[in-house]
Design an enzyme around this catalytic site. Sequence first.
Site, PDB file in Angstrom:
ATOM      1  N   LYS B  83       1.286  -1.232   0.145  1.00 49.52           N
ATOM      2  CA  LYS B  83       0.421   0.005   0.145  1.00 49.52           C
ATOM      3  C   LYS B  83       1.135   1.093   0.285  1.00 49.52           C
ATOM      4  O   LYS B  83       0.375   2.257  -0.985  1.00 49.52           O
ATOM      5  CB  LYS B  83      -1.202   0.349   0.937  1.00 49.52           C
ATOM      6  CG  LYS B  83      -1.682  -0.790   1.489  1.00 49.52           C
ATOM      7  CD  LYS B  83      -2.998  -0.907   2.764  1.00 49.52           C
ATOM      8  CE  LYS B  83      -1.966  -1.139   3.422  1.00 49.52           C
ATOM      9  NZ  LYS B  83      -2.113  -2.630   3.697  1.00 49.52           N
ATOM     10  N   CYS B 167     -10.619   0.780  17.872  1.00 48.23           N
ATOM     11  CA  CYS B 167     -10.349  -0.493  17.272  1.00 48.23           C
ATOM     12  C   CYS B 167      -8.632  -0.856  18.415  1.00 48.23           C
ATOM     13  O   CYS B 167      -8.309  -1.826  18.224  1.00 48.23           O
ATOM     14  CB  CYS B 167      -8.857   0.801  15.809  1.00 48.23           C
ATOM     15  SG  CYS B 167      -8.381   1.507  16.221  1.00 48.23           S
ATOM     16  N   MET B 168      -8.877  -0.137  19.289  1.00 46.78           N
ATOM     17  CA  MET B 168      -7.383   0.051  20.502  1.00 46.78           C
ATOM     18  C   MET B 168      -8.212   0.419  22.287  1.00 46.78           C
ATOM     19  O   MET B 168      -7.059   0.269  23.013  1.00 46.78           O
ATOM     20  CB  MET B 168      -6.495   0.806  19.740  1.00 46.78           C
ATOM     21  CG  MET B 168      -6.579   1.668  19.246  1.00 46.78           C
ATOM     22  SD  MET B 168      -6.286   3.705  19.782  1.00 46.78           S
ATOM     23  CE  MET B 168      -7.674   3.595  21.710  1.00 46.78           C
ATOM     24  N   MET B 344      -5.783  -5.716  16.940  1.00 49.72           N
ATOM     25  CA  MET B 344      -7.620  -5.568  16.707  1.00 49.72           C
ATOM     26  C   MET B 344      -7.578  -7.362  17.148  1.00 49.72           C
ATOM     27  O   MET B 344      -8.461  -8.034  17.855  1.00 49.72           O
ATOM     28  CB  MET B 344      -7.630  -6.184  15.443  1.00 49.72           C
ATOM     29  CG  MET B 344      -7.827  -4.431  15.375  1.00 49.72           C
ATOM     30  SD  MET B 344      -8.336  -3.829  16.094  1.00 49.72           S
ATOM     31  CE  MET B 344      -6.722  -2.667  16.368  1.00 49.72           C
ATOM     32  N   GLY B 381      -3.619   0.211  14.675  1.00 50.99           N
ATOM     33  CA  GLY B 381      -4.217  -0.032  13.392  1.00 50.99           C
ATOM     34  C   GLY B 381      -4.573   1.571  12.056  1.00 50.99           C
ATOM     35  O   GLY B 381      -4.326   1.853  11.123  1.00 50.99           O
ATOM     36  N   GLN B 382      -5.023   2.809  13.196  1.00 48.63           N
ATOM     37  CA  GLN B 382      -4.292   3.879  12.376  1.00 48.63           C
ATOM     38  C   GLN B 382      -3.091   5.129  12.316  1.00 48.63           C
ATOM     39  O   GLN B 382      -3.051   4.136  13.368  1.00 48.63           O
ATOM     40  CB  GLN B 382      -5.856   4.503  12.817  1.00 48.63           C
ATOM     41  CG  GLN B 382      -6.662   3.770  12.417  1.00 48.63           C
ATOM     42  CD  GLN B 382      -7.718   4.683  13.093  1.00 48.63           C
ATOM     43  OE1 GLN B 382      -8.572   5.727  11.794  1.00 48.63           O
ATOM     44  NE2 GLN B 382      -9.035   4.872  14.120  1.00 48.63           N
TER      45      GLN B 382
END
Lengths: 195, 803
Positions: B83, B167-168, B344, B381-382
Site C-alpha cells: 500500500k 480498534c484499540m 485487533m 491500526g490507524q
Amino acid sequence: MSNDADISRRDFVRGRLLRTVRAMAGVPTPPPAPQRAAWVPLPIRRPPGAVPEARFLAECTRCNACIQACPVGAITVAPMRFRHAAGTPMIDQATAACVMCPDTPCISACEPGVLRKDRPLKMGTAWVDRSNCLAHRGTLCTTCSERCPVPGALRVDGGKPAIQDATCTGCGVCAQVCPAPINAIAILPLPDRPA
Amino acid sequence: MTTVDRREFIKSAAMSAAVAAAAGSTRAFALPVLTAPGVQWNKAPCRFCGTGCHVLVGVEDGRVVGIQGDLKADVNKGLLCVKGYHVGQILYGKDRLTTPLLRKDGRLVPISWEEAIDTVARRVLKDPKGFAMYGSGQWTIPEGCAGNKFMKGGLSSNHLDGNPRLCMSSAVTGFLSTYGVDEPAGVYDDLDQCDVAIMWGNNMAEMHPVVFSRIVDRRSRGEKVTIIDFGTRRTRTTDHADEFLLFKPNSDLAIANGIAHLLVQNNAYDKDFVARHCNFRQLDPEKPDAMQGKPMTFDEYAAALAEYTPERVEQISGVPADKIRLLAALFARRDIRITSLWCMGMNQHTRGTAINCLVHGIHLLSGHFGKPGDAPTSLTGQPSACGTVREVGTLCHLLPGGRLVANEDHRKHAEGFWNLPEGRINPKPGYHTVLLFEKFCTPTDKGGDIHTLWVQVTNPGQSLPNLHKLFKAKKGLEDKFLIVSDVYPTATTELADLVLPSALWVEKNGMYGNSERRTQQWFKMVDPPGQARDDCWQTIAVARRLFDLGFEGMKNKDAEFLFTFKDKGGKPVPVWDWNHYYDINVDEAFFEEYRPFSKLKQKDLAPYAEYARTRGLRWPVVQQPDGSWRETRWRFSEFDDPYVKKGAGTQFYNSVTKDDKALVWFRPWEPPPEGPDADYPYWLCTGRVLEHWHTGSMTRRVPQLHRAMPAAYVEISSTDAARLGVRSGERVALVSRRGRLELPCWIGGRGDCPEGTVFVPFFDESLLINELTLDAHDPFSKQPDYKKCAVRVERVVTTGAAR
C-alpha cells in the site's frame, strides 16, 4: 499458401485505397514500405487452445462467439494495428486476463474449431521482473501466487514468486493483479504455437 | 472503479515510479528510485496504518508524482509495503469531493462554504447538548486538539468520541489497569533483539507488514528468531511461524491463564521481579464494573489460577496441553528475550481489557519486561490512534495528556491550559461510540438525544458493527442531521445531510503519533482540489461562526475567541478566514498549546521544530543539559528512561497503587456472549487484507491495489465448502441474527479457516459485512467484538459463472 496470397492481396488493396484517400485529402504519401519476403505471424495472444496461427487466421470466421462466451470479458476483437489479424479474437494483456475456466466456454463456443480442447491451453509464459517485484525487494507480497488459476504454475520460494515455465499457461492473471508500482510481470508471447 | 483503462493504468504506474531517468540503486531492499530534475522530495509519515513508516513524497508542478521509502526513517529504513508505495495516488481518485454539499429534497446539492459553516453553527445553536462529534485515529494531532477544545472547552459537552474506540480502546484499558498509564513501554527496536516473537491473534504479515519484515529479515541475515503464531485461522503470518497454535475463538483467556498457572505451579516465575515490581489484583465481585478491582495476595492469585491446568486449557481452547507447557517453558527461561505483539485480535473482544491484562501479567510474572527485546507491545491500526486519540484525549471520558473529565483536578488543568472560565468543562463523560450512534439513530421522542453528529476523517457507515441498528436506522429520521467531512463519497456520506470536502494528507500540514509513541510531522506540499479545505480549519470556522452569533462557549476567560492565534508580532490572525489560514502555522500553534498537557504523565513532547527536523521522536522527549532533545525508547527502565530513579532498575512511576509497582491481574475465562449454535453454526471473523486499508475509501481508488483485491470474499474451509457443495468463486450467503450478505467464497486462498469458521474482510463498501457483526462490547473499554459472532452459511444458486 493460398491463404498467404489472400492476405497479401488484401493488404495490397487496402494500401492502394489508403493512398487514394491520402491523395484526395492532400496528405503526402509516405514512401512505400519495403516488401517483406515472407509472412511473419504477429505476436498476438489468442484464447486458449488455439490452432497454429496461419490456420487460425484462415479458418476463424470472426463470428465473435468466443468473445460472447467468455465470462470475464477477457477476449476482444483485435484492433486495426494488428493488420491482417484485425477482427480476430485476442486477449489484450494490458487490460484483461484469461481466468482459465475449467469448462473452457470459449472453446465450446468455437464452431469453426480454431479453438480446440485437444490443443495445449498455453497462451504464453509469465516472467517476473525481479527489479520491480515487491517480494524480491523485501516487501511482503504474495498476491500473484494466490490468484494464479493454474496449480503449480507460480510457486512461492522463500516468500518470492517463481514461475514454472512448463506449467504456466500465460493466462496473465498474475500480471493483472500485480500490485507493484511498475508491473513486475510480463507475459512473453509464444514465438509460434506448435503445429 | 471496476475496470481500469489502459491510459489510466499507464498514468498511475508512471506516477508511482516518478518520472523518467532511472538512477542506479544498490539497495537490496525497497524498490529502485526513479526521479528527475525538478521533482522536490519531502518527508511525510505514510497515510495508512499505525506502523508509522516515513515516505519521501516527490512533488512536481503542484502534484504528487512519486513516492519512495525514506532511508532516514528508523521505523522502515527505506522499505514500504504494497500500500505504502501507492500512497500518493490516494489524492487523485476521480471522485474527490471538491465542494460542500447539502441535502435538499433528498439530493446532495453544491452550496458555498459560508452556507455550509453557517448550517453547522445553526445545528449547534439548536441545542448544544445534542450536538456530537465523531473523530478519528486518522485525525492529525492538531485536528484532534481543535475538536477536543471545540467540544469539551467550547460546547461544555463530552459527546466527542473517536473511531479508535472500535480498534484499540481495550489496549488502553489494559495498559491503564496494569501500569496506570497508557501506551506500550516497548518499541519496535525490541523486534530487532527478541529471540521469540509471539503473535497473539495478530496477522502482522498483512496488517503491519513493514514491522513484520523487521523480524523475518533477521532470518535472512542468519539470526535465529522464533515466531509463535496464536490464531483462530491460518494466515500469511503462519507461513513464517515456527509454531502455530490454533485456538477456538474466545478461548485466549484460558490459554493466558494456563501459561500463568504453569509459571506459578512450577515455581518458574521471576520471584525477584514480582517481589519488587508487582501487586496482584482481581475484579471486585461487588463492583464488577470498577476497573480498579480489589487487591489479592500472591497465594490467592495462585489459587485462582489453579483450575487452568494444561488439560483443562486444552479442553477449552483446543490447543494441545503440550503446547501450553512449551509456552510456559519459554516464559520460564531467563536467557531469552520475548516480545508479545497484538492488535485487533485481542482488542476487538468482549473481554478485551481482560486478555490485555493477562498478557501483560505473563510478562510481568516471568520478568520478561523492560529489557530490549522483552516487551508486551500492542500495535495500532490507524496512523494516529495513539497520537491524536490516546494522547490528545479525543474520547468521551478523556482530556489531553491522560487526564479524565471526571477528575476535578484534571478539569482544572485543562481549563488553565485552555484559558477557560472555571467550571466550563462538563464533569460527566459523554457517549462512547456504540452508545453515541445508538442515540443518534433512535427517534428523539424515544430517548435519542443526539440530534446532530459531525463525523470527521472516518467512515462509520462501513466500520461500525451491526450497521442496520447503529447507522442505517438514521434513514427516515427527519430531525437527525449528519455532517460528514471527507475526501471521497463513502458509505457514510450516503446518509449525510451535509458533506464537507476535506484536504487529505500532504494537502495540509499534519502530525501523527504511531504505535511506538513516535510523534511525527509533515508540511503541506500540494493544494487540495477544488474547494476542499483542512478539517482543522472547518472546526475553527464553525467555532468562529458561533462566536460571531454570540455563543458564550466560544469565548475564553478573557472574552477572546477560543481559537485565538497570534503571529510573531503578537497580532491575532483571522485563521477562520480560509484566505488567512496559512498565514501562520496553525499546527504549530495547536501543538505548542497542547505540549504542556503532556507533562502530567511523563509523556513529554519536544517543540514543534524538533519534529520538523527529524523522522519523529518517541516520548518522553526530554531536553538535555546541552539543549538537545532526547527521545526515550524503553519506558520504565532505568538504562533509558530519565524518569526512573537511580538504582530502581525498573520503576512503574505512574502506578495505580502509588508504590511504583505494576498490577498483575487475574481474570477468569468466560464463555462468549454469542457463539455458534444449531441455527447459526459458524463463527464469523472479520478483518483487513494486505492491499486495502480500513474501509478501502482510499486504497480502492488506487488502480493497482483495486485490481489486486477487487472485492470482498468469504474465506471458508475446504471441508465446509465440500459439505455445502460450493467451489471457489461461487456465491454463498452469510446470515446472522442481524443481517444477510451474499458474497463469493475463496477456498485455499490467502488464509485458511478451520472447520466451523468463516472470515470476511470489511474493506468493500458494496459488501458490508458489518451489517452482520455484533455490537456487544467490552464492559470497560466499550470496544465491540468484530471477531466473533455466529452466522449461518447458505449456498446461493446462481446462473452463469460468478467471479
